[in-house]
Design a protein around this motif. Structure first.
Motif, PDB file in Angstrom:
ATOM      1  N   VAL A 526      29.493  21.242  23.385  1.00  0.00           N
ATOM      2  CA  VAL A 526      28.858  20.829  24.350  1.00  0.00           C
ATOM      3  C   VAL A 526      29.843  20.257  25.307  1.00  0.00           C
ATOM      4  CG1 VAL A 526      27.049  19.498  25.431  1.00  0.00           C
ATOM      5  CG2 VAL A 526      26.895  20.724  23.123  1.00  0.00           C
ATOM      6  N   THR A 527      29.949  20.752  26.489  1.00  0.00           N
ATOM      7  CA  THR A 527      30.808  20.050  27.491  1.00  0.00           C
ATOM      8  C   THR A 527      30.241  19.907  29.066  1.00  0.00           C
ATOM      9  OG1 THR A 527      33.080  20.100  28.555  1.00  0.00           O
ATOM     10  CG2 THR A 527      31.980  22.089  28.433  1.00  0.00           C
ATOM     11  N   PRO A 528      30.603  19.001  29.805  1.00  0.00           N
ATOM     12  CA  PRO A 528      29.742  18.996  31.269  1.00  0.00           C
ATOM     13  C   PRO A 528      30.094  20.099  32.134  1.00  0.00           C
ATOM     14  CG  PRO A 528      30.573  16.660  30.422  1.00  0.00           C
ATOM     15  CD  PRO A 528      31.169  17.781  29.408  1.00  0.00           C
ATOM     16  N   ILE A 529      28.958  20.364  32.927  1.00  0.00           N
ATOM     17  CA  ILE A 529      29.161  21.333  33.924  1.00  0.00           C
ATOM     18  C   ILE A 529      30.159  20.692  34.998  1.00  0.00           C
ATOM     19  CG2 ILE A 529      28.208  22.989  35.665  1.00  0.00           C
ATOM     20  CD1 ILE A 529      25.870  23.422  33.409  1.00  0.00           C
ATOM     21  N   GLY A 530      31.001  21.171  35.611  1.00  0.00           N
ATOM     22  CA  GLY A 530      31.476  20.836  36.881  1.00  0.00           C
ATOM     23  C   GLY A 530      32.488  19.694  36.692  1.00  0.00           C
ATOM     24  N   GLY A 566      35.451  17.407  30.867  1.00  0.00           N
ATOM     25  CA  GLY A 566      36.368  17.927  30.094  1.00  0.00           C
ATOM     26  C   GLY A 566      36.376  17.418  28.438  1.00  0.00           C
ATOM     27  N   GLN A 567      35.155  16.505  28.340  1.00  0.00           N
ATOM     28  CA  GLN A 567      34.981  16.142  27.065  1.00  0.00           C
ATOM     29  C   GLN A 567      34.167  17.111  26.298  1.00  0.00           C
ATOM     30  OE1 GLN A 567      33.555  12.141  27.459  1.00  0.00           O
ATOM     31  NE2 GLN A 567      35.488  11.180  27.672  1.00  0.00           N
ATOM     32  N   THR A 617      27.294  22.902  29.486  1.00  0.00           N
ATOM     33  CA  THR A 617      27.508  24.348  28.875  1.00  0.00           C
ATOM     34  C   THR A 617      27.670  24.298  27.348  1.00  0.00           C
ATOM     35  OG1 THR A 617      30.069  24.360  29.002  1.00  0.00           O
ATOM     36  CG2 THR A 617      28.519  25.331  30.833  1.00  0.00           C
ATOM     37  N   VAL A 618      27.088  24.943  26.582  1.00  0.00           N
ATOM     38  CA  VAL A 618      27.236  25.201  25.315  1.00  0.00           C
ATOM     39  C   VAL A 618      27.879  26.472  24.913  1.00  0.00           C
ATOM     40  CG1 VAL A 618      25.915  25.387  23.233  1.00  0.00           C
ATOM     41  CG2 VAL A 618      25.074  23.804  25.020  1.00  0.00           C
ATOM     42  N   LYS A 619      29.238  26.219  24.242  1.00  0.00           N
ATOM     43  CA  LYS A 619      29.849  27.341  24.119  1.00  0.00           C
ATOM     44  C   LYS A 619      30.276  27.729  22.523  1.00  0.00           C
ATOM     45  CE  LYS A 619      34.502  25.145  25.000  1.00  0.00           C
ATOM     46  NZ  LYS A 619      35.799  25.317  25.784  1.00  0.00           N
TER      47      LYS A 619
END
Length: 619
Positions: A526-530, A566-567, A617-619
């Motif tokens: 999981v990482t922040p959008i934007g 970016g985290q 976003t979950v990738k």
């Protein structure tokens, strides 16, 4: 440029060094093998001396202590040595009439003295000398076999009744639970540090248990077959005419919309009886669904799983979890959690996880120390049990999960914390664990320390909601600088023997030579959008407007951290927001306020946390 003699000298030096190194390795392996062989021989000698099948003796020991002597220190149940010979003082015995508790406390009090009488060895020797301790256990088994009128046969199947009696529990359920695990170990085999029980087909003569004249307890409890469990209800009543009540809430989970997502592991910091009394007889505003005793793992069910116990200090987690308390102390001298307690608890958790579809991982089978606060202020007051010495690795092994197996599919930068006993904390590095400044044992610790830089001389990381200091501490309750067994994080990089991860909004380093303290894993990240920081929450509550519309006051979804662009943090599932608007003597479906916001659970730091699905976003 080296001449002929210079090259010859270097060759001889290299050869000599290589031979010396090989000799040291050989001697180390030989010493370890000799130690293991010595223990195996001590079991064999004691079994021969007292005419007990060696596999029965070894399996009893394995199921009591995992063949650990614990340096002569007692378990929470007052058991000493590799055979867990018990010496509980009379003052520890209570007069409760709740069947299991009386049996557990009174019959397990003096096996150490009985073993001393049977072997002619002193109590002190039996406590501290492994060979003598094994002989004490063998002598007890032979005594129980003869007491049942049975012969000292070499047939392992004919010792079921004696094994039940060795458990020292006065109920059929608890005694049979122990004996069944002993024979299960013989059937499957066991190996640890070179000591081995080879697998053997067994068909124990269980009719012998009738000769043991053990009392039984009534059913009507929610647990797996064979678990030594009884119903002791927690207090549920109004305390005044203004709506004040306790010690739990009536619900109808999961039919009322409250899905059970978590099982929370606690330890009592009291005796079993004291915990039972706290939950069942006083207006303590606290309870647990189950309490597990340290003596042979007897279990009290106190709040049915469909109801909401008050145990986690976070109302959202309470609403979606089952709380299990374990008799014991997170860090008191040399006391240690008993194998019987681990086994009972694991059997219970496997049953509950299957019944409620709870994933067997460290984002859903969590400690109280993994539960976040609902506000930044509450983070400071959140509990830290079951603590530094709860053996998560062994516990999950009993659950059928090996942390060293790569799990899932997807992102490969995920690592699982799998501390190696020889590398996670090292005295040579100056690392230690303390309790108000007093040094505690390094052995058995379940975490790695987290540093600001890749060096033991660096400061430990700190958390703004735990301390105003710039660096963390070695105190046992300082959860802010510890990554614990089974937790998963995103690996940023590596510098020599040090690994860097995203942790609680910081870059954190831990000692990890040759990946000794981690196992590579895969999964979702999981990482922040934007390009803006996003809010991190301790709950998945609905919006403030929806709560207000439903006349819920005093509750406001509050961010406890921020996640920077970016985290990366490891995905633990997606949930839809809700709030359990509880009332005394009411379990109506409309008590569950369902929102529309989607939240994603993450392993943020030592504790789990939640972010809004729309923000990541979950990738």
């Amino acid at each position: 440029m080296l001449g002929k003699h210079g090259r010859l000298w270097i060759s001889r030096w290299v050869l000599t060094s290589l031979m010396l190194g090989l000799a040291i390795i050989f001697l180390t392996i030989s010493a370890n093998a000799a130690s293991a062989n010595s223990l195996q021989q001590e079991f064999q000698q004691a079994a021969k001396k007292y005419h007990v099948p060696v596999k029965v003796l070894m399996s009893v020991s394995y199921n009591e202590t995992l063949w650990e002597s614990h340096n002569g220190k007692p378990s929470v149940a007052g058991g000493y040595g590799i055979m867990h010979l018990t010496d509980v003082s009379a003052s520890a015995v209570t007069s409760s009439k709740n069947g299991l508790k009386v049996a557990a406390k009174t019959t397990a009090s003096q096996t150490l003295k009985k073993a001393a009488a049977l072997t002619g060895k002193s109590v002190k020797t039996l406590k501290t000398d492994t060979k003598a301790n094994i002989e004490g256990g063998a002598a007890l088994l032979a005594f129980y076999q003869k007491q049942l009128g049975k012969s000292l046969t070499s047939d392992v199947n004919s010792w079921y009744g004696a094994v039940e009696k060795y458990s020292q529990d006065g109920t059929k359920q608890a005694a049979a639970f122990f004996a069944n695990h002993v024979y299960k170990t013989i059937k499957s085999g066991a190996s640890k540090s070179g000591t081995i029980i080879t697998a053997q087909k067994v068909s124990p003569l269980k009719d012998q248990s009738e000769d043991a004249q053990l009392q039984s307890t009534p059913g009507a409890t929610d647990g797996p077959d064979g678990l030594p469990i009884e119903w002791i209800p927690a207090l549920y009543k109004e305390f005044d005419n203004k709506g004040d009540y306790g010690n739990y809430d009536i619900a109808n989970r999961p039919s009322d919309g409250l899905k059970i997502d978590y099982i929370v592991i606690h330890n009592t910091e009291t005796t079993f009886d004291e915990a039972i009394n706290l939950f069942s007889t006083t207006a303590s505003y606290t309870s647990a669904n189950y309490v597990v005793s340290s003596v042979q793992g007897t279990v009290a069910e106190m709040v049915q799983p469909q109801n909401v116990a008050w145990h986690a200090g976070n109302w959202y987690i309470n609403s979606h979890s089952i709380g299990i308390e374990h008799e014991g102390y997170a860090a008191v001298g040399g006391y240690w959690y008993t194998e019987a307690m681990y086994q009972s608890s694991a059997d219970l958790v496997k049953y509950l996880a299957a019944k409620y579809n709870i994933p067997l991982n460290r984002q859903h089978i969590i400690g109280h120390d993994n539960v976040p606060g609902l506000t930044p202020a509450s983070q400071k007051t959140m509990h830290w049990d079951p603590g530094t010495y709860w053996d998560w690795n062994h516990y999950f092994d009993l659950l059928g999960v090996n942390f060293k197996d790569s799990q899932g599919a997807g992102e490969s930068n995920i690592i699982t914390i799998t501390p190696d006993a020889n590398h996670n904390l090292t005295a040579d590095s100056g690392q230690k664990v303390t309790d108000a400044g007093v040094t505690l044992p390094l052995k058995g610790s379940n975490f790695v320390y987290l540093y600001k830089q890749p060096s033991f001389s660096s400061d430990l990381i700190a958390d703004k909601d735990f301390t105003t200091a710039d660096s963390g501490t070695t105190e046992k309750d300082d959860w802010t600088d510890k990554a614990v067994e089974g937790q998963q994080f995103y690996k940023i990089g590596q510098s020599g023997d040090w690994t860097e991860i995203d942790y609680g909004g910081q870059n954190a380093w831990f000692y990890n030579p040759d990946n000794a303290n981690t196992t590579g894993a895969t999964g979702k990240v999981v990482t922040p959008i934007g390009s803006k920081a996003i809010s991190v929450y301790g709950s998945a509550y609905p919006s403030q407007s929806l709560l207000k519309k439903n006349k819920v006051t005093g509750i406001k979804p509050s961010p406890i951290y921020t996640m920077q662009p970016g985290q990366h943090y490891v995905f633990g599932g997606e949930v839809t927001s809700d709030y359990f608007n509880s009332h005394f003597d009411s379990n109506r479906a409309k008590n569950v306020i369902k929102g529309t916001d989607k939240y994603v659970q993450i392993q943020f730091n030592h504790r789990i946390a939640f972010v809004k699905a729309a923000d990541v976003t979950v990738k």
